[in-house]
Design an enzyme around this catalytic site. Structure first.
Site, PDB file in Angstrom:
ATOM      1  N   SER A 164       0.843  -1.202   0.000  1.00  0.00           N
ATOM      2  CA  SER A 164       0.000   0.000   0.000  1.00  0.00           C
ATOM      3  C   SER A 164       0.872   1.244   0.000  1.00  0.00           C
ATOM      4  O   SER A 164       1.656   1.470   0.928  1.00  0.00           O
ATOM      5  CB  SER A 164      -0.893   0.009   1.244  1.00  0.00           C
ATOM      6  OG  SER A 164      -1.388   1.317   1.447  1.00  0.00           O
ATOM      7  N   HIS A 191      -0.915  -1.366  -4.428  1.00  0.00           N
ATOM      8  CA  HIS A 191      -2.222  -1.023  -3.841  1.00  0.00           C
ATOM      9  C   HIS A 191      -2.317   0.494  -3.682  1.00  0.00           C
ATOM     10  O   HIS A 191      -1.515   1.111  -2.969  1.00  0.00           O
ATOM     11  CB  HIS A 191      -2.330  -1.717  -2.479  1.00  0.00           C
ATOM     12  CG  HIS A 191      -3.667  -1.619  -1.834  1.00  0.00           C
ATOM     13  ND1 HIS A 191      -4.726  -2.442  -2.160  1.00  0.00           N
ATOM     14  CD2 HIS A 191      -4.131  -0.795  -0.863  1.00  0.00           C
ATOM     15  CE1 HIS A 191      -5.779  -2.148  -1.414  1.00  0.00           C
ATOM     16  NE2 HIS A 191      -5.443  -1.141  -0.616  1.00  0.00           N
ATOM     17  N   ASP A 209      -4.563   3.499  -2.390  1.00  0.00           N
ATOM     18  CA  ASP A 209      -5.683   3.817  -1.509  1.00  0.00           C
ATOM     19  C   ASP A 209      -6.257   5.183  -1.856  1.00  0.00           C
ATOM     20  O   ASP A 209      -5.599   6.208  -1.658  1.00  0.00           O
ATOM     21  CB  ASP A 209      -5.207   3.800  -0.049  1.00  0.00           C
ATOM     22  CG  ASP A 209      -5.019   2.388   0.470  1.00  0.00           C
ATOM     23  OD1 ASP A 209      -5.969   1.598   0.357  1.00  0.00           O
ATOM     24  OD2 ASP A 209      -3.932   2.083   0.980  1.00  0.00           O
ATOM     25  N   MET A 234      -8.951   7.952  -1.104  1.00  0.00           N
ATOM     26  CA  MET A 234      -9.823   8.406  -0.009  1.00  0.00           C
ATOM     27  C   MET A 234     -10.340   9.803  -0.307  1.00  0.00           C
ATOM     28  O   MET A 234      -9.596  10.650  -0.814  1.00  0.00           O
ATOM     29  CB  MET A 234      -9.047   8.430   1.301  1.00  0.00           C
ATOM     30  CG  MET A 234      -8.394   7.101   1.653  1.00  0.00           C
ATOM     31  SD  MET A 234      -7.593   7.197   3.257  1.00  0.00           S
ATOM     32  CE  MET A 234      -6.842   5.571   3.366  1.00  0.00           C
ATOM     33  N   HIS A 279      -8.025   0.763  -4.697  1.00  0.00           N
ATOM     34  CA  HIS A 279      -9.013   0.564  -3.623  1.00  0.00           C
ATOM     35  C   HIS A 279      -9.740   1.880  -3.371  1.00  0.00           C
ATOM     36  O   HIS A 279      -9.166   2.815  -2.816  1.00  0.00           O
ATOM     37  CB  HIS A 279      -8.257   0.083  -2.360  1.00  0.00           C
ATOM     38  CG  HIS A 279      -9.098  -0.047  -1.138  1.00  0.00           C
ATOM     39  ND1 HIS A 279      -8.561  -0.192   0.119  1.00  0.00           N
ATOM     40  CD2 HIS A 279     -10.454  -0.079  -0.967  1.00  0.00           C
ATOM     41  CE1 HIS A 279      -9.531  -0.301   1.005  1.00  0.00           C
ATOM     42  NE2 HIS A 279     -10.693  -0.216   0.376  1.00  0.00           N
ATOM     43  N   MET A 303     -12.081   4.165  -1.481  1.00  0.00           N
ATOM     44  CA  MET A 303     -12.784   4.423  -0.211  1.00  0.00           C
ATOM     45  C   MET A 303     -13.448   5.784  -0.364  1.00  0.00           C
ATOM     46  O   MET A 303     -13.062   6.771   0.269  1.00  0.00           O
ATOM     47  CB  MET A 303     -11.784   4.409   0.957  1.00  0.00           C
ATOM     48  CG  MET A 303     -11.276   3.017   1.285  1.00  0.00           C
ATOM     49  SD  MET A 303      -9.740   3.037   2.219  1.00  0.00           S
ATOM     50  CE  MET A 303      -8.590   3.242   0.858  1.00  0.00           C
ATOM     51  N   MET A 339     -11.557  -5.850   4.736  1.00  0.00           N
ATOM     52  CA  MET A 339     -10.830  -4.864   5.541  1.00  0.00           C
ATOM     53  C   MET A 339     -10.635  -5.438   6.942  1.00  0.00           C
ATOM     54  O   MET A 339     -11.611  -5.826   7.599  1.00  0.00           O
ATOM     55  CB  MET A 339     -11.612  -3.545   5.637  1.00  0.00           C
ATOM     56  CG  MET A 339     -11.639  -2.720   4.369  1.00  0.00           C
ATOM     57  SD  MET A 339     -10.003  -2.413   3.655  1.00  0.00           S
ATOM     58  CE  MET A 339      -9.196  -1.475   4.984  1.00  0.00           C
ATOM     59  N   PHE A 367      -6.827   5.033   7.540  1.00  0.00           N
ATOM     60  CA  PHE A 367      -5.455   5.299   7.975  1.00  0.00           C
ATOM     61  C   PHE A 367      -4.611   4.031   7.950  1.00  0.00           C
ATOM     62  O   PHE A 367      -5.129   2.940   8.187  1.00  0.00           O
ATOM     63  CB  PHE A 367      -5.452   5.851   9.411  1.00  0.00           C
ATOM     64  CG  PHE A 367      -6.283   7.101   9.545  1.00  0.00           C
ATOM     65  CD1 PHE A 367      -5.772   8.341   9.195  1.00  0.00           C
ATOM     66  CD2 PHE A 367      -7.600   7.015   9.975  1.00  0.00           C
ATOM     67  CE1 PHE A 367      -6.558   9.487   9.272  1.00  0.00           C
ATOM     68  CE2 PHE A 367      -8.395   8.157  10.068  1.00  0.00           C
ATOM     69  CZ  PHE A 367      -7.870   9.397   9.708  1.00  0.00           C
ATOM     70  N   GLY A 368      -3.321   4.211   7.683  1.00  0.00           N
ATOM     71  CA  GLY A 368      -2.393   3.094   7.792  1.00  0.00           C
ATOM     72  C   GLY A 368      -1.958   2.943   9.248  1.00  0.00           C
ATOM     73  O   GLY A 368      -2.291   3.772  10.103  1.00  0.00           O
ATOM     74  N   GLY A 369      -1.233   1.877   9.515  1.00  0.00           N
ATOM     75  CA  GLY A 369      -0.617   1.711  10.830  1.00  0.00           C
ATOM     76  C   GLY A 369      -1.535   1.290  11.957  1.00  0.00           C
ATOM     77  O   GLY A 369      -1.166   1.397  13.124  1.00  0.00           O
ATOM     78  N   ASP A 409      -6.653  -6.477   3.935  1.00  0.00           N
ATOM     79  CA  ASP A 409      -6.016  -5.152   3.990  1.00  0.00           C
ATOM     80  C   ASP A 409      -6.170  -4.550   5.381  1.00  0.00           C
ATOM     81  O   ASP A 409      -7.296  -4.331   5.844  1.00  0.00           O
ATOM     82  CB  ASP A 409      -6.718  -4.261   2.942  1.00  0.00           C
ATOM     83  CG  ASP A 409      -6.161  -2.860   2.851  1.00  0.00           C
ATOM     84  OD1 ASP A 409      -5.146  -2.563   3.501  1.00  0.00           O
ATOM     85  OD2 ASP A 409      -6.774  -2.058   2.098  1.00  0.00           O
ATOM     86  N   GLY A 424      -3.223  -3.730   8.877  1.00  0.00           N
ATOM     87  CA  GLY A 424      -2.517  -4.319  10.019  1.00  0.00           C
ATOM     88  C   GLY A 424      -1.788  -5.606   9.716  1.00  0.00           C
ATOM     89  O   GLY A 424      -1.485  -6.382  10.622  1.00  0.00           O
ATOM     90  N   GLY A 462       1.136  -1.907   4.189  1.00  0.00           N
ATOM     91  CA  GLY A 462       1.685  -0.563   4.009  1.00  0.00           C
ATOM     92  C   GLY A 462       2.811  -0.311   4.975  1.00  0.00           C
ATOM     93  O   GLY A 462       3.992  -0.417   4.634  1.00  0.00           O
ATOM     94  N   SER A 463       2.457  -0.014   6.223  1.00  0.00           N
ATOM     95  CA  SER A 463       3.488   0.391   7.179  1.00  0.00           C
ATOM     96  C   SER A 463       4.515  -0.721   7.419  1.00  0.00           C
ATOM     97  O   SER A 463       5.696  -0.426   7.608  1.00  0.00           O
ATOM     98  CB  SER A 463       2.859   0.858   8.492  1.00  0.00           C
ATOM     99  OG  SER A 463       1.868  -0.025   8.906  1.00  0.00           O
TER     100      SER A 463
HETATM  101  C1  DX5 Z   1      -6.575   1.630   5.154  1.00  0.00           C
HETATM  102  C2  DX5 Z   1      -6.045   1.288   3.792  1.00  0.00           C
HETATM  103  C3  DX5 Z   1      -4.927   0.310   3.840  1.00  0.00           C
HETATM  104  C4  DX5 Z   1      -3.752   0.775   4.638  1.00  0.00           C
HETATM  105  C5  DX5 Z   1      -2.929  -0.387   5.061  1.00  0.00           C
HETATM  106  O1  DX5 Z   1      -7.642   2.478   5.030  1.00  0.00           O
HETATM  107  O2  DX5 Z   1      -7.067   0.736   2.959  1.00  0.00           O
HETATM  108  O3  DX5 Z   1      -4.554  -0.096   2.536  1.00  0.00           O
HETATM  109  O4  DX5 Z   1      -2.951   1.677   3.958  1.00  0.00           O
HETATM  110  O5  DX5 Z   1      -1.916   0.077   5.858  1.00  0.00           O
HETATM  111  P1  DX5 Z   1      -1.247  -0.811   6.977  1.00  0.00           P
HETATM  112  O6  DX5 Z   1      -0.642  -2.004   6.304  1.00  0.00           O
HETATM  113  O7  DX5 Z   1      -0.258   0.092   7.596  1.00  0.00           O
HETATM  114  O8  DX5 Z   1      -2.350  -1.226   7.935  1.00  0.00           O
HETATM  115 ZN    ZN Z   2      -6.466  -0.273   1.032  1.00  0.00          ZN
END
Ligand code: DX5
Ligand code: ZN
Length: 220
Positions: free
Chosen positions: A11, A36, A38, A40, A69, A71, A140, A146-148, A174, A176, A196-197
């Site tokens: 991501s 990926h 994201d 938003m 993706h 959102m 999900m 948000f990531g992380g 997707d 964590g 992602g993170s």
């Molecule tokens: C969350 C996103 C994810 C996110 C994943 O809204 O859809 O794709 O970036 O990030 P991590 O891997 O850090 O949870």
């Molecule tokens: Zn995503």
């Protein structure tokens, strides 16, 4: 289910956006199977990222599939723009449109793969009558935006139920995902992992991607 290769879709949300081109090249070299993206809108989720013009630029920098993706509210208003920008698969949130069946068909008619996404609070029954149409289901495992965030363990049961519904179709998870939760996610039935993170904070992108891919090795 027969052994299936695990695909990794890093991501970009966690990358250094000031060096987007370099990050893309590094992640592809590291073994990413898809990228990926994201998207938003500040309405469906409380965060804003990027749109079709950035996806179009990404397209010109890499040849791996772009996993977009959405959102966003009213995804039906934007899918054409993302297809034109070069998306290979578009996933949209089932909660964001009144006509998910129509939208899956529309995306496929545009020549793109279509996937449907379920928020953590949305039961698998929301897609019972869509499961045979889609190219991918995305579960999900955090609340989007948000990531992380930490993986929600209750999603393992939902992943297993969806795997039983969709046969050999792609099942992406997707939120964590790291080397510790990935084995359980794969064992439950996922074959595409978004991270992602975990990947972008790892000292070696290649090692991170390989560790996630190895999550499939212990599956029984
Ligand atoms: C969350 C996103 C994810 C996110 C994943 O809204 O859809 O794709 O970036 O990030 P991590 O891997 O850090 O949870
Ligand atoms: Zn995503």
């Amino acid at each position: 289910m027969p052994e299936q290769k695990i695909k990794i879709s890093p991501s970009l949300l966690a990358c250094d956006f000031s060096r987007l081109g370099e990050e893309i090249r590094a992640i592809v070299t590291a073994g990413a199977d898809m990228i990926h993206c994201d998207i938003m809108d500040g309405h469906f989720v409380p965060n804003i990222t990027f749109g079709p013009p950035v996806v179009a630029k990404l397209r010109s920098h890499c040849s791996v599939p772009l996993d977009v993706h959405l959102m966003i509210e009213r995804p039906e208003d934007y899918v054409e723009n993302f297809v034109d920008a070069g998306a290979d698969i578009i996933t949209f949130q089932v909660e964001a449109t009144r006509h998910p069946h129509r939208l899956i068909r529309r995306i496929q008619e545009l020549g793109c793969k279509a996937g449907i996404v379920l928020n953590p609070g949305t039961p698998e029954t929301a897609i019972t009558y869509l499961a045979d149409m889609v190219d991918m289901v995305l579960v999900m495992s955090v609340n989007p935006g948000f990531g992380g965030q930490a993986f929600i363990p209750e999603m393992l049961e939902k992943i297993a139920k969806i795997r039983a519904m969709i046969g050999e179709r792609d099942l992406e998870v997707d939120g964590g995902i790291d080397e510790n939760v990935a084995p359980a996610v794969v064992k439950a039935g996922a074959n595409v992992l978004v991270a992602g993170s975990y990947i972008f904070s790892h000292h070696s992108y290649q090692e991170a991607v390989q560790l996630l891919k190895a999550a499939g090795n212990g599956r029984d």
